[in-house]
Design a protein around this motif. Structure first.
Motif, PDB file in Angstrom:
ATOM      1  N   THR A 600       0.839  -1.202   0.000  1.00  0.00           N
ATOM      2  CA  THR A 600       0.000   0.000   0.000  1.00  0.00           C
ATOM      3  C   THR A 600       0.873   1.250   0.000  1.00  0.00           C
ATOM      4  OG1 THR A 600      -1.684  -1.211   1.255  1.00  0.00           O
ATOM      5  CG2 THR A 600      -1.855   1.201   1.208  1.00  0.00           C
ATOM      6  N   LYS A 601       1.943   1.216   0.803  1.00  0.00           N
ATOM      7  CA  LYS A 601       2.872   2.340   0.885  1.00  0.00           C
ATOM      8  C   LYS A 601       3.555   2.600  -0.456  1.00  0.00           C
ATOM      9  CE  LYS A 601       7.090   3.779   3.319  1.00  0.00           C
ATOM     10  NZ  LYS A 601       8.124   3.356   4.309  1.00  0.00           N
ATOM     11  N   MET A 602       3.877   1.515  -1.176  1.00  0.00           N
ATOM     12  CA  MET A 602       4.566   1.632  -2.467  1.00  0.00           C
ATOM     13  C   MET A 602       3.604   1.948  -3.603  1.00  0.00           C
ATOM     14  SD  MET A 602       7.811   1.141  -1.950  1.00  0.00           S
ATOM     15  CE  MET A 602       8.477   0.709  -3.547  1.00  0.00           C
ATOM     16  N   GLY A 603       2.295   2.032  -3.281  1.00  0.00           N
ATOM     17  CA  GLY A 603       1.316   2.380  -4.299  1.00  0.00           C
ATOM     18  C   GLY A 603       0.940   1.229  -5.203  1.00  0.00           C
ATOM     19  N   ILE A 604       1.202  -0.010  -4.749  1.00  0.00           N
ATOM     20  CA  ILE A 604       0.847  -1.188  -5.538  1.00  0.00           C
ATOM     21  C   ILE A 604      -0.534  -1.667  -5.103  1.00  0.00           C
ATOM     22  CG2 ILE A 604       1.455  -3.579  -6.094  1.00  0.00           C
ATOM     23  CD1 ILE A 604       4.371  -2.834  -5.733  1.00  0.00           C
ATOM     24  N   ILE A 605      -1.488  -1.487  -5.992  1.00  0.00           N
ATOM     25  CA  ILE A 605      -2.873  -1.899  -5.701  1.00  0.00           C
ATOM     26  C   ILE A 605      -3.027  -3.361  -6.062  1.00  0.00           C
ATOM     27  CG2 ILE A 605      -5.301  -1.498  -6.281  1.00  0.00           C
ATOM     28  CD1 ILE A 605      -4.444   1.392  -7.021  1.00  0.00           C
ATOM     29  N   PRO A 606      -3.579  -4.179  -5.163  1.00  0.00           N
ATOM     30  CA  PRO A 606      -3.761  -5.604  -5.465  1.00  0.00           C
ATOM     31  C   PRO A 606      -4.462  -5.807  -6.802  1.00  0.00           C
ATOM     32  CG  PRO A 606      -4.260  -5.189  -3.176  1.00  0.00           C
ATOM     33  CD  PRO A 606      -4.036  -3.853  -3.799  1.00  0.00           C
ATOM     34  N   SER A 607      -3.786  -6.500  -7.696  1.00  0.00           N
ATOM     35  CA  SER A 607      -4.325  -6.737  -9.033  1.00  0.00           C
ATOM     36  C   SER A 607      -4.924  -8.140  -9.102  1.00  0.00           C
ATOM     37  CB  SER A 607      -3.202  -6.606 -10.067  1.00  0.00           C
ATOM     38  OG  SER A 607      -2.215  -7.593  -9.809  1.00  0.00           O
ATOM     39  N   ALA A 608      -5.318  -8.526 -10.321  1.00  0.00           N
ATOM     40  CA  ALA A 608      -5.890  -9.870 -10.514  1.00  0.00           C
ATOM     41  C   ALA A 608      -4.876 -10.950 -10.165  1.00  0.00           C
ATOM     42  CB  ALA A 608      -6.354 -10.022 -11.958  1.00  0.00           C
ATOM     43  N   ASP A 609      -3.587 -10.622 -10.260  1.00  0.00           N
ATOM     44  CA  ASP A 609      -2.538 -11.590  -9.927  1.00  0.00           C
ATOM     45  C   ASP A 609      -2.278 -11.642  -8.420  1.00  0.00           C
ATOM     46  OD1 ASP A 609      -2.026 -12.314 -12.596  1.00  0.00           O
ATOM     47  OD2 ASP A 609      -0.757 -10.551 -12.874  1.00  0.00           O
ATOM     48  N   ILE A 610      -2.265 -10.457  -7.780  1.00  0.00           N
ATOM     49  CA  ILE A 610      -1.896 -10.379  -6.368  1.00  0.00           C
ATOM     50  C   ILE A 610      -3.069 -10.723  -5.449  1.00  0.00           C
ATOM     51  CG2 ILE A 610      -1.069  -8.835  -4.534  1.00  0.00           C
ATOM     52  CD1 ILE A 610       0.469  -7.289  -6.622  1.00  0.00           C
ATOM     53  N   SER A 611      -4.266 -10.274  -5.793  1.00  0.00           N
ATOM     54  CA  SER A 611      -5.432 -10.422  -4.905  1.00  0.00           C
ATOM     55  C   SER A 611      -5.677 -11.862  -4.453  1.00  0.00           C
ATOM     56  CB  SER A 611      -6.686  -9.862  -5.578  1.00  0.00           C
ATOM     57  OG  SER A 611      -6.551  -8.474  -5.750  1.00  0.00           O
ATOM     58  N   PRO A 612      -5.685 -12.853  -5.366  1.00  0.00           N
ATOM     59  CA  PRO A 612      -5.929 -14.235  -4.910  1.00  0.00           C
ATOM     60  C   PRO A 612      -4.863 -14.721  -3.939  1.00  0.00           C
ATOM     61  CG  PRO A 612      -6.187 -14.071  -7.290  1.00  0.00           C
ATOM     62  CD  PRO A 612      -5.584 -12.792  -6.831  1.00  0.00           C
ATOM     63  N   VAL A 613      -3.602 -14.333  -4.196  1.00  0.00           N
ATOM     64  CA  VAL A 613      -2.499 -14.759  -3.321  1.00  0.00           C
ATOM     65  C   VAL A 613      -2.645 -14.117  -1.955  1.00  0.00           C
ATOM     66  CG1 VAL A 613       0.013 -14.786  -3.019  1.00  0.00           C
ATOM     67  CG2 VAL A 613      -0.965 -15.051  -5.310  1.00  0.00           C
ATOM     68  N   LEU A 614      -2.950 -12.822  -1.929  1.00  0.00           N
ATOM     69  CA  LEU A 614      -3.104 -12.099  -0.671  1.00  0.00           C
ATOM     70  C   LEU A 614      -4.300 -12.631   0.111  1.00  0.00           C
ATOM     71  CD1 LEU A 614      -1.808  -9.772   0.887  1.00  0.00           C
ATOM     72  CD2 LEU A 614      -3.336  -8.195  -0.296  1.00  0.00           C
TER      73      LEU A 614
END
Length: 631
Positions: A600-614
């Protein structure tokens, strides 16, 4: 004492000792003008054959009258005529012998200084060194400077210092020109430490530093990209009251252009106009090139408009820079149109123009059009290795290896031998296609031809062997590359780390990483070691982090992740995915939460790739509330 080639007096043919009335008349003239009149008349009578005694006599007369330039021109004329019928060394022997043939009382050492000067200017440095060795006494400073400069132009920089030390031992009092030559030699070698040392020595010896000396040092610093130092010398120049000339400004502007600092290049352009200097085609060419490097093509075109205002016609360099700029942004049509505009100024495309266009067409996958352009290169322009390599690279990127090899065969037929870049391009393509047999065949052919594979070739082979599971061969090639004195680049390091990790050798990957980056994984201290070194990028770190995570070594992976951040590298989405998977496999709730916060600090919004992993990571640690917030 400098050890040069043995004296070549033994090799000289003896000059005719028979009386020569014209030569005697020249030597006995009361003025050099009268002597030249007799010489010109006599040479017309003699005909095509050069009379050594006449040239010897007039040279001695001119040197005695201190008409050194005229004497030097006549010596060069004689040598050039002799080179038509014999080798340069023999021609120089004959001239030396002729100049030595007068009675000793009439021979002046300055004559041989003029000969040294002439030979040095003609690039016949070895012959000039022989004359210097045979003289036994130190020639005039001007001749010494010419000889030193001749060695610099030949790239014989160690010999330059050897000769300079010998000259000093013979009593040379170096002039400003001498120091200028030494600085130029140091800069050409990239030895700015010694260049600065020589520069600083000048005022200590009471020698005033001229604009040429200052600019030589500035140019050397700009060539090495050391712009702060170059600017410091420029400011010193101003303080010392030495007025910069257009060459000075052009060198500085070119230096800033090479590091893509267009703003500073424009400041310098404004300053040179303020100093009353008129920009030339080189000045404008530098600005065009600078704007094209940063993609400011409209600004680059406006500079061409300025040129018209100043009455300066664009040249080949200006148009090639523009064409390259449009090629870089893949506007190949505009690049082609510029070749038509060139014709308005009577400028015809050269081999560089064609190479840029061919590369541009290949970059947008119009390789066949590029091939047709190569076939239709205008008469008078010969394609070179760069042109062919651009086309070969285009076919390789399209994985059309049959056509790539066909083009390679064509270049060989017209006498252009494939070079290291040709082989590296083909090897890289075969490795990407996992055809390691063909890649190693080309590697073996390189060695047979006496070509040393470069870092690109070795990196491709190492990566290819790792990806086909041949870890032993990848290891062997990496060792061979280091033994050959080649410095691994960041891509080599990334391939090594990734290959070792994926083949279950994560500890070996860490050792290689530490060795090549000079970072001790236990202390975070950069080692002060000689030898190869390269800085890792985010790809290298990610490969290592992934290997450690797969091995359930999440704490070590976290350490490298933090090292990555400390070194100023920005993790991408894949890096975060790798770290998240490692933490949820180890059920580290705090680690997952910290990574999420860092994203969040780095401005990386959970995408279709990151969201399932998170989401899965939170689920694994039982934090269903946080998991629900992800979507």
């Amino acid at each position: 004492m400098l050890k040069l080639s043995r004296p070549f007096l033994r090799a000289f043919g003896t000059c005719s000792s028979s009386p020569n009335s014209h030569a005697d008349s020249i030597l006995n003239c009361r003025s050099p003008a009268e002597a030249l009149e007799i010489f010109n008349s006599a040479t017309k009578q003699v005909g095509a054959r050069k009379d050594f005694q006449l040239y010897s006599a007039i040279t001695h007369v001119l040197v005695s009258a201190k008409l050194y330039v005229k004497a030097r021109l006549l010596i060069k004329e004689l040598i050039q005529d002799l080179q038509k019928s014999c080798k340069s060394r023999r021609a120089c022997e004959l001239v030396y012998n002729a100049l030595s043939g007068l009675e000793r009382s009439r021979v002046s050492r300055n004559v041989f200084g003029v000969l040294i000067n002439a030979l040095s200017e003609m690039g016949l440095v070895e012959e000039a060194l022989r004359v210097y060795s045979n003289m036994g006494v130190l020639p005039a400073t001007q001749a010494c400077n010419a000889l030193l400069d001749g060695l610099v132009k030949k790239g014989q920089l160690d010999s330059m210092w050897e000769l300079y030390n010998d000259m000093e031992s013979r009593g040379l009092s170096p002039s400003c020109v001498t120091y200028g030559v030494l600085i130029k030699g140091c800069c050409r070698k990239g030895d700015l430490l010694n260049a600065r040392k020589v520069f600083d020595e000048m005022p200590e010896r009471g020698i005033e530093r001229t604009v040429v000396v200052y600019t030589s040092l500035i140019r050397g610093m700009c060539t090495e990209g050391r712009m702060e130092e170059a600017d410091s010398v420029f400011q010193t120049m101003r303080k010392d009251g030495v007025i910069p000339n257009l060459w000075t400004y052009n060198c500085l502007m070119d230096g800033y252009s090479k590091v893509a600092d267009v703003r500073q290049a424009l400041v310098l352009y404004s300053n040179l106009r303020g100093d009353g200097l008129q920009p030339n085609v080189v000045t404008f060419g530098i600005l065009v090139d600078a704007f094209c490097k940063v993609g400011a093509l409209m600004a680059a075109r406006s500079v061409v408009g300025w040129m018209v205002k100043f009455g300066v016609a664009p040249n080949m360099f200006v148009y090639n820079a523009l064409i390259y700029g449009y090629r870089k942004v893949e506007d190949v049509l505009q690049a082609v149109n510029l070749t038509l505009e060139m014709e308005k100024y009577g400028i015809l495309p050269d081999v560089v123009t064609y190479s840029i266009l061919i590369t541009g067409l290949c970059s947008i996958h119009r390789v066949e059009d590029a091939y047709q352009l190569l076939k239709n290169i205008r008469k008078g322009v010969a394609a070179n290795a760069v042109t062919y390599n651009s086309l070969i690279d285009g076919y390789c990127k399209d994985r059309n290896m049959e056509k790539a090899l066909e083009v390679c065969s064509e270049m060989t037929k017209i006498g252009i031998e494939p070079n290291v870049i040709t082989f590296s391009t083909l090897i890289d393509a075969y490795c990407k296609m996992r055809n390691m047999e063909a890649a190693m065949g080309l590697y073996s052919e390189m060695l047979v031809k006496g070509l040393l594979p470069d870092v690109v070739a070795y990196t491709a082979l190492i990566d290819g062997h790792f990806k086909t599971g041949n870890v032993k061969e990848a290891y062997r090639l990496s060792k061979e590359m280091l033994e050959a004195g080649l410095t691994p680049n960041v891509f080599t390091l990334s391939c090594l780390v990734d290959g070792l990790c994926k083949n279950g050798k994560t500890s070996d990957a860490i050792n290689h990483f530490s060795e090549i980056t000079k970072v001790d994984s236990n202390t975070d201290v950069t080692k002060d070691m000689d030898g190869y070194f390269c800085s890792p990028n985010y790809v290298t770190y990610t490969a290592l982090i992934q290997g450690l995570s797969v091995d359930s070594r999440i704490f070590e992976a976290t350490k490298f992740f933090l090292d990555m951040r400390v070194s100023g590298l920005r993790p991408d989405a894949f890096t975060y995915i790798v770290m998240l998977k490692g933490h949820f496999l180890a059920k580290h709730e705090l680690g997952i939460m910290m990574l999420h916060a860092d994203m969040t600090k780095m401005g990386i919004i959970p995408s279709a790739d990151i969201s399932p992993v998170l989401c899965r990571a939170y689920q694994e640690i039982g934090d269903l509330k946080s998991a629900a917030k992800i979507f």
